[in-house]
Each structure stands twice: as structure tokens, then as C-alpha cells.
Design a protein around this motif. Structure first.
Motif, PDB file in Angstrom:
ATOM      1  N   ARG A  38      18.905  -9.173  48.808  1.00 19.89           N
ATOM      2  CA  ARG A  38      18.476  -9.047  47.419  1.00 19.89           C
ATOM      3  C   ARG A  38      17.301  -9.981  47.116  1.00 19.89           C
ATOM      4  O   ARG A  38      16.393  -9.620  46.360  1.00 19.89           O
ATOM      5  CB  ARG A  38      19.648  -9.355  46.483  1.00 19.89           C
ATOM      6  CG  ARG A  38      20.779  -8.354  46.555  1.00 19.89           C
ATOM      7  CD  ARG A  38      22.022  -8.878  45.833  1.00 19.89           C
ATOM      8  NE  ARG A  38      23.153  -7.966  45.885  1.00 19.89           N
ATOM      9  CZ  ARG A  38      24.076  -7.982  46.843  1.00 19.89           C
ATOM     10  NH1 ARG A  38      24.024  -8.870  47.830  1.00 19.89           N
ATOM     11  NH2 ARG A  38      25.065  -7.117  46.822  1.00 19.89           N
ATOM     12  N   ASN A  39      17.322 -11.176  47.687  1.00 19.61           N
ATOM     13  CA  ASN A  39      16.219 -12.112  47.466  1.00 19.61           C
ATOM     14  C   ASN A  39      14.920 -11.572  48.064  1.00 19.61           C
ATOM     15  O   ASN A  39      13.843 -11.750  47.487  1.00 19.61           O
ATOM     16  CB  ASN A  39      16.546 -13.483  48.031  1.00 19.61           C
ATOM     17  CG  ASN A  39      17.623 -14.181  47.233  1.00 19.61           C
ATOM     18  OD1 ASN A  39      17.683 -14.051  46.017  1.00 19.61           O
ATOM     19  ND2 ASN A  39      18.483 -14.915  47.907  1.00 19.61           N
ATOM     20  N   CYS A  40      15.022 -10.914  49.214  1.00 19.54           N
ATOM     21  CA  CYS A  40      13.830 -10.304  49.811  1.00 19.54           C
ATOM     22  C   CYS A  40      13.250  -9.245  48.879  1.00 19.54           C
ATOM     23  O   CYS A  40      12.029  -9.190  48.683  1.00 19.54           O
ATOM     24  CB  CYS A  40      14.163  -9.675  51.160  1.00 19.54           C
ATOM     25  SG  CYS A  40      14.716 -10.840  52.422  1.00 19.54           S
ATOM     26  N   LEU A  41      14.124  -8.408  48.308  1.00 20.27           N
ATOM     27  CA  LEU A  41      13.642  -7.402  47.353  1.00 20.27           C
ATOM     28  C   LEU A  41      12.909  -8.063  46.197  1.00 20.27           C
ATOM     29  O   LEU A  41      11.880  -7.561  45.736  1.00 20.27           O
ATOM     30  CB  LEU A  41      14.805  -6.567  46.818  1.00 20.27           C
ATOM     31  CG  LEU A  41      15.423  -5.555  47.765  1.00 20.27           C
ATOM     32  CD1 LEU A  41      16.650  -4.914  47.113  1.00 20.27           C
ATOM     33  CD2 LEU A  41      14.420  -4.499  48.168  1.00 20.27           C
ATOM     34  N   ALA A  47       5.347  -9.697  45.082  1.00 19.52           N
ATOM     35  CA  ALA A  47       4.139  -9.375  45.851  1.00 19.52           C
ATOM     36  C   ALA A  47       3.526  -8.051  45.407  1.00 19.52           C
ATOM     37  O   ALA A  47       2.301  -7.950  45.247  1.00 19.52           O
ATOM     38  CB  ALA A  47       4.464  -9.342  47.345  1.00 19.52           C
ATOM     39  N   ALA A  48       4.355  -7.038  45.181  1.00 19.84           N
ATOM     40  CA  ALA A  48       3.840  -5.731  44.748  1.00 19.84           C
ATOM     41  C   ALA A  48       3.203  -5.830  43.369  1.00 19.84           C
ATOM     42  O   ALA A  48       2.158  -5.231  43.118  1.00 19.84           O
ATOM     43  CB  ALA A  48       4.962  -4.696  44.751  1.00 19.84           C
ATOM     44  N   ALA A  49       3.823  -6.600  42.491  1.00 19.74           N
ATOM     45  CA  ALA A  49       3.243  -6.797  41.158  1.00 19.74           C
ATOM     46  C   ALA A  49       1.884  -7.485  41.276  1.00 19.74           C
ATOM     47  O   ALA A  49       0.918  -7.068  40.625  1.00 19.74           O
ATOM     48  CB  ALA A  49       4.192  -7.614  40.278  1.00 19.74           C
ATOM     49  N   ALA A  50       1.811  -8.513  42.103  1.00 19.24           N
ATOM     50  CA  ALA A  50       0.540  -9.230  42.284  1.00 19.24           C
ATOM     51  C   ALA A  50      -0.533  -8.293  42.824  1.00 19.24           C
ATOM     52  O   ALA A  50      -1.693  -8.364  42.402  1.00 19.24           O
ATOM     53  CB  ALA A  50       0.740 -10.423  43.219  1.00 19.24           C
ATOM     54  N   ASP A  51      -0.146  -7.406  43.748  1.00 15.66           N
ATOM     55  CA  ASP A  51      -1.103  -6.433  44.288  1.00 15.66           C
ATOM     56  C   ASP A  51      -1.670  -5.535  43.189  1.00 15.66           C
ATOM     57  O   ASP A  51      -2.789  -5.038  43.304  1.00 15.66           O
ATOM     58  CB  ASP A  51      -0.439  -5.550  45.353  1.00 15.66           C
ATOM     59  CG  ASP A  51      -0.172  -6.283  46.655  1.00 15.66           C
ATOM     60  OD1 ASP A  51      -0.691  -7.414  46.850  1.00 15.66           O
ATOM     61  OD2 ASP A  51       0.590  -5.731  47.491  1.00 15.66           O
ATOM     62  N   GLY A  53      -2.074  -6.634  40.084  1.00 17.34           N
ATOM     63  CA  GLY A  53      -2.649  -7.492  39.067  1.00 17.34           C
ATOM     64  C   GLY A  53      -1.684  -7.835  37.944  1.00 17.34           C
ATOM     65  O   GLY A  53      -2.102  -8.205  36.847  1.00 17.34           O
ATOM     66  N   VAL A  54      -0.389  -7.711  38.215  1.00 22.52           N
ATOM     67  CA  VAL A  54       0.644  -8.016  37.225  1.00 22.52           C
ATOM     68  C   VAL A  54       1.380  -9.266  37.692  1.00 22.52           C
ATOM     69  O   VAL A  54       1.757  -9.377  38.860  1.00 22.52           O
ATOM     70  CB  VAL A  54       1.645  -6.847  37.085  1.00 22.52           C
ATOM     71  CG1 VAL A  54       2.778  -7.200  36.136  1.00 22.52           C
ATOM     72  CG2 VAL A  54       0.924  -5.578  36.645  1.00 22.52           C
ATOM     73  N   GLU A  55       1.575 -10.192  36.764  1.00 19.55           N
ATOM     74  CA  GLU A  55       2.266 -11.426  37.123  1.00 19.55           C
ATOM     75  C   GLU A  55       3.747 -11.308  36.784  1.00 19.55           C
ATOM     76  O   GLU A  55       4.123 -11.106  35.635  1.00 19.55           O
ATOM     77  CB  GLU A  55       1.670 -12.626  36.393  1.00 19.55           C
ATOM     78  CG  GLU A  55       2.281 -13.942  36.849  1.00 19.55           C
ATOM     79  CD  GLU A  55       1.644 -15.149  36.198  1.00 19.55           C
ATOM     80  OE1 GLU A  55       2.353 -16.152  36.039  1.00 19.55           O
ATOM     81  OE2 GLU A  55       0.455 -15.075  35.841  1.00 19.55           O
ATOM     82  N   ILE A  56       4.570 -11.390  37.800  1.00 16.87           N
ATOM     83  CA  ILE A  56       6.022 -11.477  37.657  1.00 16.87           C
ATOM     84  C   ILE A  56       6.435 -12.669  38.503  1.00 16.87           C
ATOM     85  O   ILE A  56       6.087 -12.735  39.690  1.00 16.87           O
ATOM     86  CB  ILE A  56       6.735 -10.209  38.172  1.00 16.87           C
ATOM     87  CG1 ILE A  56       6.336  -8.980  37.370  1.00 16.87           C
ATOM     88  CG2 ILE A  56       8.254 -10.400  38.129  1.00 16.87           C
ATOM     89  CD1 ILE A  56       6.913  -7.685  37.909  1.00 16.87           C
ATOM     90  N   ASN A  57       7.146 -13.612  37.912  1.00 15.75           N
ATOM     91  CA  ASN A  57       7.558 -14.746  38.733  1.00 15.75           C
ATOM     92  C   ASN A  57       8.851 -14.404  39.471  1.00 15.75           C
ATOM     93  O   ASN A  57       9.531 -13.418  39.164  1.00 15.75           O
ATOM     94  CB  ASN A  57       7.656 -16.046  37.914  1.00 15.75           C
ATOM     95  CG  ASN A  57       8.812 -16.078  36.946  1.00 15.75           C
ATOM     96  OD1 ASN A  57       9.926 -15.664  37.258  1.00 15.75           O
ATOM     97  ND2 ASN A  57       8.562 -16.595  35.749  1.00 15.75           N
ATOM     98  N   TYR A  58       9.175 -15.213  40.442  1.00 18.61           N
ATOM     99  CA  TYR A  58      10.313 -14.959  41.321  1.00 18.61           C
ATOM    100  C   TYR A  58      11.625 -14.857  40.547  1.00 18.61           C
ATOM    101  O   TYR A  58      12.441 -13.967  40.803  1.00 18.61           O
ATOM    102  CB  TYR A  58      10.366 -16.063  42.385  1.00 18.61           C
ATOM    103  CG  TYR A  58      11.439 -15.904  43.419  1.00 18.61           C
ATOM    104  CD1 TYR A  58      11.615 -14.713  44.114  1.00 18.61           C
ATOM    105  CD2 TYR A  58      12.277 -16.966  43.727  1.00 18.61           C
ATOM    106  CE1 TYR A  58      12.604 -14.583  45.073  1.00 18.61           C
ATOM    107  CE2 TYR A  58      13.266 -16.847  44.692  1.00 18.61           C
ATOM    108  CZ  TYR A  58      13.421 -15.649  45.362  1.00 18.61           C
ATOM    109  OH  TYR A  58      14.400 -15.530  46.318  1.00 18.61           O
ATOM    110  N   GLU A  59      11.841 -15.725  39.579  1.00 19.39           N
ATOM    111  CA  GLU A  59      13.088 -15.688  38.815  1.00 19.39           C
ATOM    112  C   GLU A  59      13.186 -14.414  37.969  1.00 19.39           C
ATOM    113  O   GLU A  59      14.273 -13.847  37.830  1.00 19.39           O
ATOM    114  CB  GLU A  59      13.249 -16.941  37.947  1.00 19.39           C
ATOM    115  CG  GLU A  59      13.548 -18.190  38.760  1.00 19.39           C
ATOM    116  CD  GLU A  59      14.708 -18.055  39.736  1.00 19.39           C
ATOM    117  OE1 GLU A  59      15.774 -17.502  39.364  1.00 19.39           O
ATOM    118  OE2 GLU A  59      14.566 -18.483  40.896  1.00 19.39           O
ATOM    119  N   GLN A  60      12.067 -13.954  37.428  1.00 19.54           N
ATOM    120  CA  GLN A  60      12.074 -12.692  36.687  1.00 19.54           C
ATOM    121  C   GLN A  60      12.428 -11.533  37.617  1.00 19.54           C
ATOM    122  O   GLN A  60      13.208 -10.651  37.251  1.00 19.54           O
ATOM    123  CB  GLN A  60      10.707 -12.428  36.055  1.00 19.54           C
ATOM    124  CG  GLN A  60      10.360 -13.350  34.909  1.00 19.54           C
ATOM    125  CD  GLN A  60       8.902 -13.196  34.484  1.00 19.54           C
ATOM    126  OE1 GLN A  60       8.010 -13.035  35.313  1.00 19.54           O
ATOM    127  NE2 GLN A  60       8.669 -13.261  33.183  1.00 19.54           N
TER     128      GLN A  60
END
Length: 96
Positions: A38-41, A47-51, A53-60
Motif C-alpha cells: 500500500r505504501n508503494c501505491l 510520482a504520477a501526480a508530479a509527472d 504537475g500536481v502536488e500531492i504529498n505522501y501523507e495525502q
């Protein structure tokens, strides 16, 4: 969104739902059997969000995958990994 993207998004939602329905399956078990958890997902989501141009942090991202804050999920469902599980995990890691 094109049909392929819609299908892939539906598959991810189904995978997350399936994992949510199988809280008995520990992350260490997923890592040992499939090489991801689950952590890998959650990391892949960041990473996909960053690709895109969307910022999602790890905790989100973890909250999206776990369905609640990770700390709460961990307290409710995560069990201590056994010595056997940890040894299997160590054995599966790439050798340097």
C-alpha cells in the motif's frame, strides 16, 4: 479523459477497494509476495501526480490508499511482522 485512462483509473480504484476489503493482508505479506504494498501505491501516486504537475504529498496519497490517515490505519490493522516475514523480506531485497 480518454477511454484507456478511464479504464486504468477504474482498475486502480478497484485495487484500492480490494486492499481496503483485505485489511488482514499485511504490507509485509504484499511485499514478500508481490514486491509492492500500500505504501508503494502511495509513492507511485505522488510520482504520477508530479509527472502531471500536481502536488500531492505522501501523507495525502497514503490517506487516499488507506482510506484514513495512515497512523489510524496502522493502529487498527497493522500487526508486528514475524521474524520469518522479516527474513523473507530481507532475502528478497536486491543484493549490492
Amino acid at each position: 479523459m480518454d477511454k484507456q485512462t478511464e479504464i486504468e483509473a477504474a482498475v486502480l480504484r478497484r485495487l484500492i477497494k480490494h486492499l481496503d476489503e483485505r485489511k488482514d493482508v499485511q504490507n509485509i505479506d504484499l511485499m514478500n509476495l508481490a514486491g509492492f504494498c500500500r505504501n508503494c501505491l502511495s509513492k507511485w501516486m505522488v510520482a504520477a501526480a508530479a509527472d502531471e504537475g500536481v502536488e500531492i504529498n505522501y501523507e495525502q496519497a497514503r490517506e487516499r490508499v488507506y482510506g484514513e490517515p495512515y497512523s489510524q490505519w496502522k493502529d487498527k490493522y497493522q500487526q508486528e511482522a514475524s521474524a520469518e516475514q522479516l527474513a523473507q523480506f530481507a532475502e528478497s531485497q536486491p543484493k549490492e
